[in-house]
Write a protein that holds these residues in place. Structure first.
Motif, PDB file in Angstrom:
ATOM      1  N   UNK A  51      12.816 -11.230  10.390  1.00 42.40           N
ATOM      2  CA  UNK A  51      12.064 -10.773   9.223  1.00 42.40           C
ATOM      3  C   UNK A  51      12.867 -10.896   7.925  1.00 42.40           C
ATOM      4  N   UNK A  52      14.110 -10.457   7.965  1.00 41.62           N
ATOM      5  CA  UNK A  52      14.904 -10.445   6.737  1.00 41.62           C
ATOM      6  C   UNK A  52      15.207 -11.859   6.272  1.00 41.62           C
ATOM      7  N   UNK A  53      15.522 -12.725   7.234  1.00 41.71           N
ATOM      8  CA  UNK A  53      15.824 -14.097   6.861  1.00 41.71           C
ATOM      9  C   UNK A  53      14.608 -14.710   6.182  1.00 41.71           C
ATOM     10  N   UNK A  54      13.431 -14.406   6.727  1.00 39.92           N
ATOM     11  CA  UNK A  54      12.214 -14.934   6.128  1.00 39.92           C
ATOM     12  C   UNK A  54      11.990 -14.338   4.748  1.00 39.92           C
ATOM     13  N   UNK A  56      14.265 -13.276   2.727  1.00 42.52           N
ATOM     14  CA  UNK A  56      15.242 -13.864   1.815  1.00 42.52           C
ATOM     15  C   UNK A  56      14.778 -15.242   1.369  1.00 42.52           C
ATOM     16  N   UNK A  60       6.508 -14.339   3.567  1.00 42.80           N
ATOM     17  CA  UNK A  60       5.907 -13.021   3.670  1.00 42.80           C
ATOM     18  C   UNK A  60       6.293 -12.304   4.950  1.00 42.80           C
ATOM     19  N   UNK A  61       6.183 -10.983   4.914  1.00 41.44           N
ATOM     20  CA  UNK A  61       6.388 -10.192   6.122  1.00 41.44           C
ATOM     21  C   UNK A  61       5.186 -10.363   7.055  1.00 41.44           C
ATOM     22  N   UNK A  62       4.038 -10.733   6.498  1.00 42.78           N
ATOM     23  CA  UNK A  62       2.847 -10.924   7.333  1.00 42.78           C
ATOM     24  C   UNK A  62       2.245  -9.617   7.801  1.00 42.78           C
ATOM     25  N   UNK A  97      -2.608 -11.380   9.632  1.00 46.16           N
ATOM     26  CA  UNK A  97      -1.741 -10.306   9.178  1.00 46.16           C
ATOM     27  C   UNK A  97      -1.882  -9.095  10.088  1.00 46.16           C
ATOM     28  N   UNK A 121      11.661  -4.902   3.679  1.00 47.25           N
ATOM     29  CA  UNK A 121      10.760  -6.073   3.731  1.00 47.25           C
ATOM     30  C   UNK A 121       9.825  -6.021   4.926  1.00 47.25           C
ATOM     31  N   UNK A 122       9.342  -4.853   5.243  1.00 45.35           N
ATOM     32  CA  UNK A 122       8.501  -4.715   6.418  1.00 45.35           C
ATOM     33  C   UNK A 122       7.050  -5.074   6.152  1.00 45.35           C
ATOM     34  N   UNK A 123       6.635  -4.836   4.932  1.00 45.32           N
ATOM     35  CA  UNK A 123       5.241  -5.126   4.562  1.00 45.32           C
ATOM     36  C   UNK A 123       5.236  -5.881   3.240  1.00 45.32           C
TER      37      UNK A 123
ATOM     38  N   UNK B   3      12.437  -5.649  -5.634  1.00 45.48           N
ATOM     39  CA  UNK B   3      13.469  -5.382  -4.642  1.00 45.48           C
ATOM     40  C   UNK B   3      14.750  -6.132  -4.991  1.00 45.48           C
ATOM     41  N   UNK B  50      18.161  -4.489   5.424  1.00 47.59           N
ATOM     42  CA  UNK B  50      16.809  -4.814   5.853  1.00 47.59           C
ATOM     43  C   UNK B  50      16.674  -4.803   7.370  1.00 47.59           C
ATOM     44  N   UNK B  52      16.318  -7.003   9.697  1.00 48.36           N
ATOM     45  CA  UNK B  52      17.130  -7.863  10.539  1.00 48.36           C
ATOM     46  C   UNK B  52      18.571  -7.374  10.596  1.00 48.36           C
ATOM     47  N   UNK B 102      -2.447  -5.020  15.547  1.00 44.30           N
ATOM     48  CA  UNK B 102      -2.946  -6.364  15.276  1.00 44.30           C
ATOM     49  C   UNK B 102      -4.099  -6.672  16.222  1.00 44.30           C
ATOM     50  N   UNK B 120      11.351 -11.689  15.858  1.00 36.43           N
ATOM     51  CA  UNK B 120      11.579 -11.224  14.490  1.00 36.43           C
ATOM     52  C   UNK B 120      12.040  -9.775  14.430  1.00 36.43           C
ATOM     53  N   UNK B 122      10.514  -7.070  14.991  1.00 38.48           N
ATOM     54  CA  UNK B 122       9.565  -6.263  14.248  1.00 38.48           C
ATOM     55  C   UNK B 122       9.220  -4.964  14.950  1.00 38.48           C
TER      56      UNK B 122
END
Lengths: 340, 340
Positions: A51-54, A56, A60-62, A97, A121-123, B3, B50, B52, B102, B120, B122
């Motif tokens: 998630x964080x890499x995305x 950065x 989106x967190x999706x 999402x 960056x969770x949402x 952020x 974050x 990750x 989801x 990820x 999550x």
């Protein structure tokens, strides 16, 4: 198979973890040859950017967040809320999402959660529900720079874009129906005080039944937590008063059904002795005996619209308010002229 | 305030982004002096590690996943599901965990989502619902090494720990009540075929009403998607048959209520002409006229227990199955002896 880590990739590629981190994040510090070897090792292990890499890399967190400051026990019996969530889900799922859902104690905890979600960056944004008369959330969200849509606006602070139904005009429709039948003492069993829509409905009822203007007596609003238990309690208190109301308007259908039972237990016939009006037209309203007069809100479409507005905001569209049509009143068997 | 990013911290501290990344992740490569300067800059900007980064340091995501392969429109009218989620929420909130929710098309998409969530970081684990007769999910979750609890077990594959109610014995209780009243033709309006509990209930009904053993005729099961619309359709088809059933058992309360309306429209009295039994005792069952005979499942406690088992698993407790007591039958007005 556990999740592959940076260390696993490093081991397989025969390099340091730092080198893996550089390679995976596309930063200088490793040769192109080593980088290719590391990426091949990562692929072979099924590694995926987290998630964080995305975040950065500006992806989106999706996921969209929904924090709700209501007791868990009232959620399951509240058709409006569940229809709202099912509408949100339908819209989010169409766009792949997820919904991150969290029950919180109060709005302070809710704001704390927004900070955490945003920092981590969770949402990508949040749907804010149950707007309040003095609501600290819009300003807090603006300070964070976090995209948000207010389900139940318009935002009195003018900060968040909102999706809403005009509660005052909806209440006016109910009162017009009751006045036409001849009711003069109309009471209101509402949600918690401090909620914007509760206050709007009470004010509208008060306005519509001003003694001077209409010849009716002023309304009595009893606040509850939206549960059937408190709906029953409120009804007992209203019906035991000396000048008991001849009609009661409930802020949801579960309380209306509970109130109807209380009336019956007190030996009062519905609608001959007391008329009952519900706010949500869920299945409940159609299966009671008598069936319930109610507003025709579509909570599912409301939720889908709010989610759609948030996704549009995330796509870069300008903030826009959406006001729904004022719900029609569906007149069924639970309303009739008051006793002579 | 947007952020803060690694680049913001780098700018403020006057170092490279790579140095910031090293410092924040506690890796060698920057001097202690520089590291302190970077951490001070990060603090000043309100930076927080974050998702990750936390996952890499073996902390939890603080969220539990729930992917549901059901149409959104059936969720909002299904009290069982909403009570289940409200129970899950209550348990998770007590331990400061969120629910990542989801809707998916089918179990293949669900497994794809599990892979993504796990890669990820999550979620820390998932609650799996609606177990199927040939269910690929337990093996896929084992392959991922992802903690999971099956709500509606026991897992036929013996892989996932489960929380469940013995549907076969619950159905046997319903049939015993109907047989005692004298019913011989009992039909079943079920959920979708392929669901483990649907199959169990149908098999149990079939077993309990074997012609040879009991003098009753074999049962007819009509499958649906759990919606009131399909419940009505199924009822119309059952009641228009030449040897129409004298009692119908529904897999949820919404369909039972819809079925009761269909019977009435067809000129049949409930329970004089046809008895009706629901599976969920939600508010609906108590407000209909006549009130509905139903099982007494506590879906909220069921959800809370499943969530609690998953959190225990995450805390390192060994996997354990939980079987609930067989629900009691609550006999109300919708069941009576069949017409002579």
């Amino acid at each position: 198979m556990r999740r592959p880590t940076i260390a696993d990739i490093a081991r397989r590629a025969g390099v340091s973890s730092a080198a893996v981190s550089f390679a995976l994040n596309g930063r200088p510090g490793v040769s192109e040859h080593t980088r290719q070897r590391i990426l091949a090792a990562a692929d072979a292990l099924g590694w995926q950017p987290n998630t964080a890499a995305r975040a950065l890399s500006a992806k989106r967190a999706g996921a969209v967040g929904l924090a709700v400051a209501r007791p868990a026990r009232t959620l399951g019996v509240e058709p409006f809320f569940m229809q709202l969530i099912s509408g949100i889900q339908a819209e989010l799922s169409e766009r792949a999402n997820a919904l991150l859902f969290h029950l919180v104690e109060d709005v302070d905890a809710e704001i704390g959660l927004y900070r955490k979600w945003w920092a981590e960056r969770r949402v990508d944004g949040v749907l804010v529900v149950d707007p309040r008369t003095a609501d600290p959330r819009p300003a807090a969200l603006r300070a964070l720079g976090m995209p948000a849509v207010l389900a139940g606006g318009p935002d009195p602070a003018g900060i968040l874009p909102g999706v809403w139904i005009d509660d005052a005009r909806a209440m006016a429709r109910i009162v017009a129906h009751l006045r036409e039948l001849g009711h003069v003492r109309v009471a209101h069993v509402s949600g918690p005080s401090g909620l914007l829509h509760t206050e709007r409905r009470s004010a509208a009822l008060h306005e519509a039944t001003r003694p001077g203007a209409t010849g009716t007596t002023g309304p009595t609003t009893v606040t509850t937590d939206f549960s059937d238990t408190e709906g029953a309690r409120a009804t007992r208190s209203l019906l035991s008063a000396a000048d008991r109301p001849t009609a009661i308007v409930y802020d949801n259908d579960v309380m209306a059904v509970a109130g109807m039972s209380v009336a019956r237990q007190a030996g009062l016939a519905v609608p001959a002795d007391v008329s009952i009006v519900a706010w949500e037209d869920s299945t409940l309203c159609r299966v009671t005996h008598p069936t319930l007069t109610t507003l025709s809100r579509d909570a599912s479409r409301f939720g889908a619209t709010a989610a759609g507005r948030l996704l549009a905001l995330l796509d870069g569209e300008p903030p826009a308010d959406v006001e729904f049509d004022v719900p029609e009143l569906i007149v069924r068997e639970s309303t009739a002229p008051p006793p002579a």
